[in-house]
Design an enzyme around this catalytic site. Structure first.
Site, PDB file in Angstrom:
ATOM      1  N   LYS A 151      20.235  83.316  18.437  1.00 32.20           N
ATOM      2  CA  LYS A 151      20.591  82.051  19.071  1.00 32.20           C
ATOM      3  C   LYS A 151      21.796  82.287  19.977  1.00 32.20           C
ATOM      4  CE  LYS A 151      21.720  77.262  17.708  1.00 32.20           C
ATOM      5  NZ  LYS A 151      21.894  76.378  16.526  1.00 32.20           N
ATOM      6  N   SER A 232      19.088  72.396  16.401  1.00 29.93           N
ATOM      7  CA  SER A 232      19.430  72.946  17.699  1.00 29.93           C
ATOM      8  C   SER A 232      18.939  74.370  17.919  1.00 29.93           C
ATOM      9  CB  SER A 232      20.947  72.915  17.881  1.00 29.93           C
ATOM     10  OG  SER A 232      21.580  73.779  16.952  1.00 29.93           O
ATOM     11  N   SER A 256      19.952  72.149  11.777  1.00 29.21           N
ATOM     12  CA  SER A 256      19.632  72.874  13.006  1.00 29.21           C
ATOM     13  C   SER A 256      18.832  74.155  12.794  1.00 29.21           C
ATOM     14  CB  SER A 256      20.912  73.195  13.779  1.00 29.21           C
ATOM     15  OG  SER A 256      21.440  72.019  14.341  1.00 29.21           O
TER      16      SER A 256
END
Length: 532
Positions: A151, A232, A256
């Site tokens: 990420k 996210s 997330s």
């Protein structure tokens, strides 16, 4: 199943949708102001690797040996000489080039490619060849030579770390995050960076899941413009679902990892807070933030957890042989009454009962976790400047949330098309003393843990079973670990996840429960349009 009263835990940063559409010909589930990135060029993403990636030709045999395969299966194929770590890395790079941007199937899941990915793969091949020459047995349950996406809020020394924000495009650093150091020490190939909901979904308020200024709009491979990606860690979930890497790393403050994992039919693990180091990760809340693995199956998740630095031996205790014999017999789970309205959850409960689990039905009341947003606002107000001061590129020394907002206004249509209302909320949060804030946070955690532990004690529970990220907020506040496993698909093709929640620091139990459920159901399937 016995009934008792329980809260409906806090759901924060939930997936959002509406019936609006951008173009009459496209069935968008909500309005997208931006689809493709205004900052990235497809060929530039690959840099010096472009020519070799474009010229790479994967055979149907190679696809059959890699697509949807577990790490041990891939390792076995490498050991038998059917392909190398370099071939494996090129295979994933070619899939990213083919599917990820500027085409009718584009997913916008990958934000950067590591220029050193092939060098790392070559090093892994050399290590494996040397070990074989010495007569050493290949470690089938290790991450060595396996391409992993990160990420893009996780620092690396060979790619910028942007958190999806245009202002951070120049955020290069000489240091790897501690979890990246751990991965590299174990021989993982860092393939690149995955897109995310900008600033880990704590920036623009009403923006779609999976949107960032740098990466554009990540789309769900099970329904490109009809299904939410979750957030996210959107790009991480989508990348694993579409087989752009062996696995990916996400991060979670509240939902997330669990949200995009369940929305994209992958296994996501949110560990007990503090399990993995947060050094070198762009923060929301140092109190709640945690990284975690996102994979196609539970075994790979356990292998990646080990490599990230888990302080417990998942593989030995619940892996290899014991994964095959994982059992739910006699395990006592609390389940939520209202969630049974979801037919996939109802069926999952039947599957658990058939496997010998004892289910105790609980009604829905809400915990008194007042001030969750206040906690995030106040933490990010101090934690983001601390990241800028100690971990980001020197260009950002002295920066804070207000400075970022000021920079974004210089070209608002590109840098903040959905606004920056959540950042404004951080600015507007009243000041609080360190002592009062510490007491406030500890009280919230105590409240959440009291709800869980009272039920555990009263009804002799081992854990809880939820859906997606529906109970992520309460688990986050309590520091409880959670793992979501593919639970099936509804009549519109939308994936759902069955989410197991264990007591604080009982993470190992999750792997046993999830492996047992996965073994009897095997719900995950590769998205139809990404099977080739």
């Amino acid at each position: 199943m016995k009934k008792l009263l329980l809260f409906l835990p806090l759901l924060f940063l939930a997936c959002k949708s509406s019936d609006r559409s951008v173009q009459p010909a496209v069935n968008d589930f909500r309005e997208f102001k931006v689809l493709d990135s205004n900052y990235l060029d497809k060929d530039q993403i690959f840099g010096d690797l472009l020519d070799e990636v474009v010229s790479f030709r994967e055979s149907d045999k190679l696809k059959g040996l890699i697509l949807e395969k577990s790490i041990p299966e891939i390792k076995e194929a490498i050991a038998s000489g059917q392909f190398s770590c370099r071939d494996l890395t090129l295979f994933y790079l070619k899939r990213i080039y083919t599917y990820d941007r500027e085409n009718p199937k584009s997913l916008n899941a990958v934000i950067a490619i590591n220029p050193n990915a092939l060098k790392q793969a070559d090093a892994a091949d050399q290590d494996l060849a040397y070990a074989k020459k010495k007569g050493e047995e290949l470690a089938y349950y290790s991450i060595k030579g396996m391409p992993i996406l990160l990420k893009d809020n996780i620092d690396t020394n060979d790619m910028p770390t942007t958190a999806g924000a245009a202002v951070l495009i120049k955020n290069t650093t000489a240091q790897n995050a501690q979890i990246v150091k751990n991965l590299r020490q174990e021989g993982a190939v860092i393939l690149g960076k995955a897109n995310l909901s900008e600033w880990a979904y704590f920036f623009c308020g009403d923006c779609p899941s999976g949107y960032s200024a740098v990466g554009g709009q990540t789309l769900n491979p099970y329904g490109r413009r009809s299904l939410d990606t979750g957030g996210s860690s959107s790009g991480s979930g989508v990348s694993v679902a579409a087989n752009f890497a062996v696995a990916a790393i996400g991060s979670e403050t509240s939902g997330s990892i669990l949200s995009p994992s369940s929305q994209n039919s992958v296994v996501g693990y949110k560990p007990t807070t503090g399990t993995f180091s947060g050094v070198g990760i762009v923060p929301i809340s140092s109190y709640l933030d945690t990284a975690g693995p996102m994979t196609k199956n539970v075994m790979d998740n356990a292998i990646l957890a080990q490599a990230l630095g888990a302080p417990y031996d998942v593989i030995d205790q619940y892996g290899i042989n014991s994964f095959e014999t994982a059992s739910l017999k006699g395990v006592r789970f609390a389940v939520w009454t209202s969630f049974k309205e979801n037919p996939l959850y109802a069926q999952a409960l039947l599957d658990l009962e058939k496997s010998g689990a004892v289910l105790i039905e609980i009604d829905d009341t809400r915990p008194q976790l007042n001030g969750f947003l206040k906690l995030l606002n106040a933490d990010m107000k101090k934690d983001l400047p601390a990241y800028f001061a100690g971990q980001a590129n020197a260009t950002y020394r002295g920066w804070d949330v207000a400075k970022v907002m000021e920079w974004n206004r210089k070209d608002s249509l590109k840098a903040m098309p959905y606004g920056q209302s959540l950042f404004q909320g951080i600015i507007d949060e009243p000041a609080i003393s360190d002592a009062d804030f510490r007491e406030f946070k500890e009280a919230m955690t105590a409240t959440a843990q009291e709800y869980f532990y009272n039920l555990i004690k009263e009804h002799d529970l081992n854990g809880f079973v939820s859906i997606n990220n529906y109970t992520a907020g309460a688990a986050a506040a309590a520091f409880f670990p959670a793992m979501t496993v593919p639970m099936g698909y509804d009549d519109k093709g939308q994936p759902y996840g069955l989410t197991f929640i264990a007591p604080n620091e009982a993470d190992q139990l999750l792997f046993n429960w999830a492996a047992a459920y996965e073994k009897i159901t095997k719900h995950r399937v590769l998205p139809e349009n990404y099977k080739n």
